[in-house]
Design a protein around this motif. Structure first.
Motif, PDB file in Angstrom:
ATOM      1  N   VAL A 202      -6.044 -97.437  52.857  1.00  0.00           N
ATOM      2  CA  VAL A 202      -6.527 -96.217  53.496  1.00  0.00           C
ATOM      3  C   VAL A 202      -7.939 -95.941  52.974  1.00  0.00           C
ATOM      4  CG1 VAL A 202      -5.440 -94.767  51.722  1.00  0.00           C
ATOM      5  CG2 VAL A 202      -6.090 -93.778  53.936  1.00  0.00           C
TER       6      VAL A 202
ATOM      7  N   GLY B  82      -8.091 -96.697  49.066  1.00  0.00           N
ATOM      8  CA  GLY B  82      -6.849 -96.545  48.337  1.00  0.00           C
ATOM      9  C   GLY B  82      -5.732 -97.323  48.999  1.00  0.00           C
ATOM     10  N   ARG B  83      -4.536 -97.132  48.491  1.00  0.00           N
ATOM     11  CA  ARG B  83      -3.368 -97.821  49.036  1.00  0.00           C
ATOM     12  C   ARG B  83      -2.465 -96.827  49.728  1.00  0.00           C
ATOM     13  NH1 ARG B  83       0.652-102.124  45.935  1.00  0.00           N
ATOM     14  NH2 ARG B  83       2.127-102.414  47.668  1.00  0.00           N
ATOM     15  N   ASP B  84      -1.924 -97.230  50.846  1.00  0.00           N
ATOM     16  CA  ASP B  84      -0.958 -96.413  51.576  1.00  0.00           C
ATOM     17  C   ASP B  84       0.215 -97.300  51.947  1.00  0.00           C
ATOM     18  OD1 ASP B  84       0.048 -94.088  52.991  1.00  0.00           O
ATOM     19  OD2 ASP B  84      -0.471 -95.172  54.829  1.00  0.00           O
ATOM     20  N   SER B  85       1.292 -97.226  51.157  1.00  0.00           N
ATOM     21  CA  SER B  85       2.450 -98.079  51.352  1.00  0.00           C
ATOM     22  C   SER B  85       2.029 -99.544  51.274  1.00  0.00           C
ATOM     23  CB  SER B  85       3.119 -97.765  52.694  1.00  0.00           C
ATOM     24  OG  SER B  85       4.319 -98.513  52.837  1.00  0.00           O
TER      25      SER B  85
ATOM     26  N   ARG C 258      -9.474 -89.756  56.822  1.00  0.00           N
ATOM     27  CA  ARG C 258      -8.678 -90.888  56.357  1.00  0.00           C
ATOM     28  C   ARG C 258      -8.454 -91.873  57.503  1.00  0.00           C
ATOM     29  NH1 ARG C 258      -5.410 -90.229  51.830  1.00  0.00           N
ATOM     30  NH2 ARG C 258      -3.632 -91.200  52.886  1.00  0.00           N
TER      31      ARG C 258
ATOM     32  N   ASP D  96      -4.571 -99.231  42.614  1.00  0.00           N
ATOM     33  CA  ASP D  96      -3.466 -99.584  43.508  1.00  0.00           C
ATOM     34  C   ASP D  96      -3.963-100.452  44.668  1.00  0.00           C
ATOM     35  OD1 ASP D  96      -1.602 -98.267  42.011  1.00  0.00           O
ATOM     36  OD2 ASP D  96      -1.563 -96.460  43.243  1.00  0.00           O
TER      37      ASP D  96
ATOM     38  N   SER E 191     -10.959 -93.227  52.693  1.00  0.00           N
ATOM     39  CA  SER E 191     -11.303 -91.805  52.752  1.00  0.00           C
ATOM     40  C   SER E 191     -12.820 -91.686  52.713  1.00  0.00           C
ATOM     41  CB  SER E 191     -10.685 -91.055  51.564  1.00  0.00           C
ATOM     42  OG  SER E 191      -9.284 -91.238  51.521  1.00  0.00           O
TER      43      SER E 191
ATOM     44  N   LYS F 193      -6.294 -95.409  58.147  1.00  0.00           N
ATOM     45  CA  LYS F 193      -5.314 -96.348  57.623  1.00  0.00           C
ATOM     46  C   LYS F 193      -5.535 -97.733  58.235  1.00  0.00           C
ATOM     47  CE  LYS F 193      -1.713 -92.879  56.757  1.00  0.00           C
ATOM     48  NZ  LYS F 193      -0.295 -92.481  57.012  1.00  0.00           N
TER      49      LYS F 193
END
Length: 328
Positions: free
Chosen positions: A20, A13-16, A29, A51, A22, A31
């Motif tokens: 990230v 996924g996206r983190d900022s 998680r 995303d 999982s 990053k």
């Protein structure tokens, strides 16, 4: 650095402004900053959010989806080619020019020279093995001379002869490399789709990784991977990749044979289906992917300049793009 998702249930996924991952029962998680990521490889059973894909497109990070054999099945990339259309126009003209004959001959001769070099690197444990290697290197040199000496107006004039000599050289090469393997892992012949032994399964998967990297480099430099020179009759296939990979296959050979001769292969690396075919499992894929990526990331000296092997592929594609532009 490359992100590889080959664990069932893993999710990217996206983190900022980063990614990230999982994974695991408790959905641990991890990053990862987007800076420094060169590619994302997604295997079966893994997930990628929209995303994360949009972030990859924004940062010009290719996302490649591969099957269980490691062969690319899909790719997400920027909607823009890496350069101007002049390159692709010239590329098409090049395929029908006499210069393409010299180019493909040089590729195959380089491939055979690389095979000879790897045979010389292998440690012969007896005079008999040494004689076998020397004899095989001589045979490979004969095929290389035959390939260098043939000529025609276009590639189709010499393609049959080139394929024949290249195939015979490959047979000699693999028969000789086979004697360096542990006896329990030696194979009768090269088997591709599917592999009929674990060594061929590793070679096939490694070549799949290499296919992906070459195709990505071609796209980045504005070259169309679907317009080949000798391999140009396969519908809906990146046939130019099949041409170029010949000079780099030995890198995968080296990694695979190094792993096998270290006696690290266990039953956890692979599975055998009812038809007798061999397939790499998660552990085997993970170790091979890491080993190939480490080898490609290693910085070596080429023509007096230090650069990684992965960078060498990109620079080769850039030079090829400039060659094609001259034919427009």
């Amino acid at each position: 650095m490359e992100i590889v998702l080959n664990t069932f249930g893993a999710c990217l996924g996206r983190d900022s402004d980063g990614f990230v991952i999982s994974y695991g029962e408790g959905m641990q998680r991890q990053k990862i900053p987007a800076v420094g990521i060169s590619g994302i490889q997604v295997g079966r059973g893994a997930q990628v959010t929209s995303d994360a894909i949009l972030l990859a497109v924004e940062k010009e990070i290719e996302v490649v989806f591969v099957d269980k054999a490691g062969v690319p099945q899909g790719r997400v990339w920027s909607p823009r080619y890496g350069s101007i259309s002049t390159i692709r126009k010239g590329q098409l003209a090049f395929t029908f020019a006499h210069e393409s004959v010299d180019w493909i001959k040089d590729l195959i001769c380089q491939k055979i020279a690389n095979q000879q070099a790897l045979l010389l690197l292998m440690r012969a444990e007896s005079d008999e093995m040494t004689r076998k290697v020397e004899k095989s290197i001589g045979k490979l040199e004969d095929y290389r001379n035959k390939i260098a000496g043939v000529d025609g107006d276009v590639v189709s004039d010499v393609a049959a002869a080139l394929r024949g000599w290249e195939g015979q050289a490959a047979k000699v090469y693999f028969e000789t490399m086979n004697i360096f393997l542990p006896e329990s892992l030696r194979f009768a012949s090269r088997s591709q789709h599917p592999a009929m032994d674990v060594v061929n399964a590793m070679l096939n998967y490694g070549y799949g990784l290499l296919y992906s990297k070459i195709e990505g480099a071609l796209l980045k430099t504005g070259v169309d991977p679907y317009i080949g020179v000798m391999h140009r009759d396969d519908y809906n296939r990146p046939v130019l990749v099949y041409d170029i990979i010949e000079i780099y296959r030995v890198w995968v050979d080296y990694v695979v044979f190094s792993l096998v001769t270290q006696n690290v292969i266990t039953d956890e690396y692979y599975s055998v289906r009812e038809d007798g075919s061999y397939w790499l499992e998660a552990l085997g894929r993970r170790i091979l992917i890491q080993s190939v990526n480490d080898y490609l990331d290693e910085v070596v000296t080429q023509r007096g300049v230090q650069r990684s092997r992965g960078t060498q592929i990109l620079l080769y594609c850039q030079d090829l793009a400039q060659k094609f532009k001259q034919f427009c």
